[in-house]
Design an enzyme around this catalytic site. Structure first.
Site, short mmCIF file in Angstrom:
data_model
loop_
_atom_site.label_atom_id
_atom_site.label_comp_id
_atom_site.label_asym_id
_atom_site.label_seq_id
_atom_site.Cartn_x
_atom_site.Cartn_y
_atom_site.Cartn_z
N HIS A 18 -3.82 5.72 4.01
CA HIS A 18 -3.17 6.25 2.80
C HIS A 18 -4.21 6.80 1.83
CE1 HIS A 18 0.03 3.01 3.79
NE2 HIS A 18 0.56 4.17 4.11
N LYS A 42 12.43 -3.47 5.54
CA LYS A 42 11.13 -4.09 5.80
C LYS A 42 10.91 -5.31 4.90
CE LYS A 42 8.65 0.09 7.22
NZ LYS A 42 7.61 1.05 6.82
N ARG A 91 -0.06 11.11 11.74
CA ARG A 91 -1.06 10.43 12.56
C ARG A 91 -0.94 10.79 14.03
NH1 ARG A 91 0.87 4.67 10.87
NH2 ARG A 91 2.76 5.92 10.98
N SER A 130 0.58 -0.19 7.92
CA SER A 130 0.61 -1.39 7.07
C SER A 130 1.02 -2.61 7.89
CB SER A 130 1.60 -1.17 5.92
OG SER A 130 1.20 -0.06 5.16
N1 COA Z 1 -2.28 6.22 7.33
C1 COA Z 1 -1.94 4.96 7.63
N2 COA Z 1 -0.67 4.53 7.73
C2 COA Z 1 0.29 5.43 7.51
C3 COA Z 1 0.01 6.76 7.17
C4 COA Z 1 -1.33 7.14 7.10
N3 COA Z 1 -1.69 8.40 6.81
N4 COA Z 1 1.18 7.41 7.01
C5 COA Z 1 2.15 6.51 7.23
N5 COA Z 1 1.60 5.32 7.52
C6 COA Z 1 2.33 4.09 7.88
C7 COA Z 1 2.83 3.30 6.73
O1 COA Z 1 1.91 2.32 6.30
C8 COA Z 1 4.07 2.67 7.32
O2 COA Z 1 3.65 1.52 8.02
P1 COA Z 1 4.67 0.31 8.30
O3 COA Z 1 5.85 0.88 9.00
O4 COA Z 1 3.87 -0.57 9.12
O5 COA Z 1 5.01 -0.23 6.93
C9 COA Z 1 4.56 3.67 8.34
O6 COA Z 1 3.46 4.50 8.62
C10 COA Z 1 5.70 4.50 7.88
O7 COA Z 1 5.36 5.08 6.62
P2 COA Z 1 6.46 5.85 5.79
O8 COA Z 1 7.14 6.83 6.66
O9 COA Z 1 5.80 6.34 4.56
O10 COA Z 1 7.53 4.75 5.54
P3 COA Z 1 7.61 3.72 4.45
O11 COA Z 1 8.45 2.62 4.93
O12 COA Z 1 6.25 3.34 4.02
O13 COA Z 1 8.36 4.57 3.31
C11 COA Z 1 10.06 4.97 1.66
C12 COA Z 1 9.23 3.99 2.47
C13 COA Z 1 10.81 4.17 0.66
C14 COA Z 1 9.15 5.97 0.93
C15 COA Z 1 10.99 5.75 2.59
O14 COA Z 1 11.69 4.85 3.38
C16 COA Z 1 11.93 6.64 1.79
O15 COA Z 1 11.59 7.75 1.44
N6 COA Z 1 13.15 6.15 1.50
C17 COA Z 1 14.10 6.88 0.73
C18 COA Z 1 15.45 6.96 1.46
C19 COA Z 1 15.79 8.37 1.80
O16 COA Z 1 15.65 9.30 1.04
N7 COA Z 1 16.29 8.54 3.03
C20 COA Z 1 16.66 9.81 3.55
C21 COA Z 1 15.46 10.56 4.10
S1 COA Z 1 15.93 12.12 4.76
#
Ligand code: COA
Length: 157
Positions: A18, A42, A91, A130
């Site tokens: 990140h 989560k 990624r 994460s």
């Molecule tokens: N480097 C390291 N890890 C990365 C990364 C990077 N560049 N990019 C993503 N990741 C990891 C994150 O740590 C996360 O790990 P985890 O699953 O082990 O926790 C995983 O990849 C997924 O990341 P992300 O896609 O950002 O999901 P998130 O759960 O962290 O995001 C929200 C949470 C709340 C931002 C997301 O669920 C959201 O936008 N919700 C809103 C609901 C919504 O609008 N839904 C309709 C969408 S069309």
């Protein structure tokens, strides 16, 4: 035009992957908001407030980086706060398959002026998530270098 970008995630915890995306995006846009979102599916290690505080501390010297939180639809938060860019990190092809679906759905929901922009992750961080950091840490493995030192200290506490 002034560019206001959002980088969203659960950040539970924020990892070096990140960090890489945030430091690069901060150079591209006038303002970058790190939006800590709630993913109800989560279980979290840190509360939303703790995550926000830690991230704020880490980026306190970045003048154009701010931290906020949101819940509900990402597109509503984006439209209501006048963002013009949503930054996502890629990624792998697995990320791509997921992200293209989200980006295309969001495109229907975003105001006309909003674009999703993808940055390719630094390959040294492409295997980090994460959850994997939390799992290794919880089982006693060494996660130094995978999360910022400030976060590691808080995890150890
Ligand atoms: N480097 C390291 N890890 C990365 C990364 C990077 N560049 N990019 C993503 N990741 C990891 C994150 O740590 C996360 O790990 P985890 O699953 O082990 O926790 C995983 O990849 C997924 O990341 P992300 O896609 O950002 O999901 P998130 O759960 O962290 O995001 C929200 C949470 C709340 C931002 C997301 O669920 C959201 O936008 N919700 C809103 C609901 C919504 O609008 N839904 C309709 C969408 S069309």
């Amino acid at each position: 035009m002034r560019t206001k970008a959002l980088y969203s995630g659960s950040f539970d915890p924020l990892t070096m992957g990140h960090m890489d995306i945030i430091t690069r995006a901060a150079k591209l846009y006038d303002e970058l908001v790190i939006g800590v979102g709630v993913n109800p599916s989560k279980a979290s290690m840190f509360t939303l407030e703790e995550r926000e505080d830690m991230i704020r501390e880490i980026f306190k010297d970045f003048d154009n980086v701010h931290v906020d939180h949101f819940s509900g639809l990402l597109a509503d938060y984006v439209n209501q706060n006048d963002f013009n860019v949503v930054v996502r990190g890629l990624r792998s092809t697995t990320d791509f398959d997921y992200e293209i679906q989200m980006a295309q759905m969001n495109d229907r929901l975003f105001n006309d002026t909003v674009e999703t922009v993808f940055l390719m992750t630094d390959p040294q961080y492409s295997y980090i998530s994460s959850s994997v950091v939390k799992e290794v840490f919880t089982l006693g493995g060494d996660v130094s270098g995978l999360v910022p030192d400030e976060i590691l200290k808080r995890m150890n506490r």
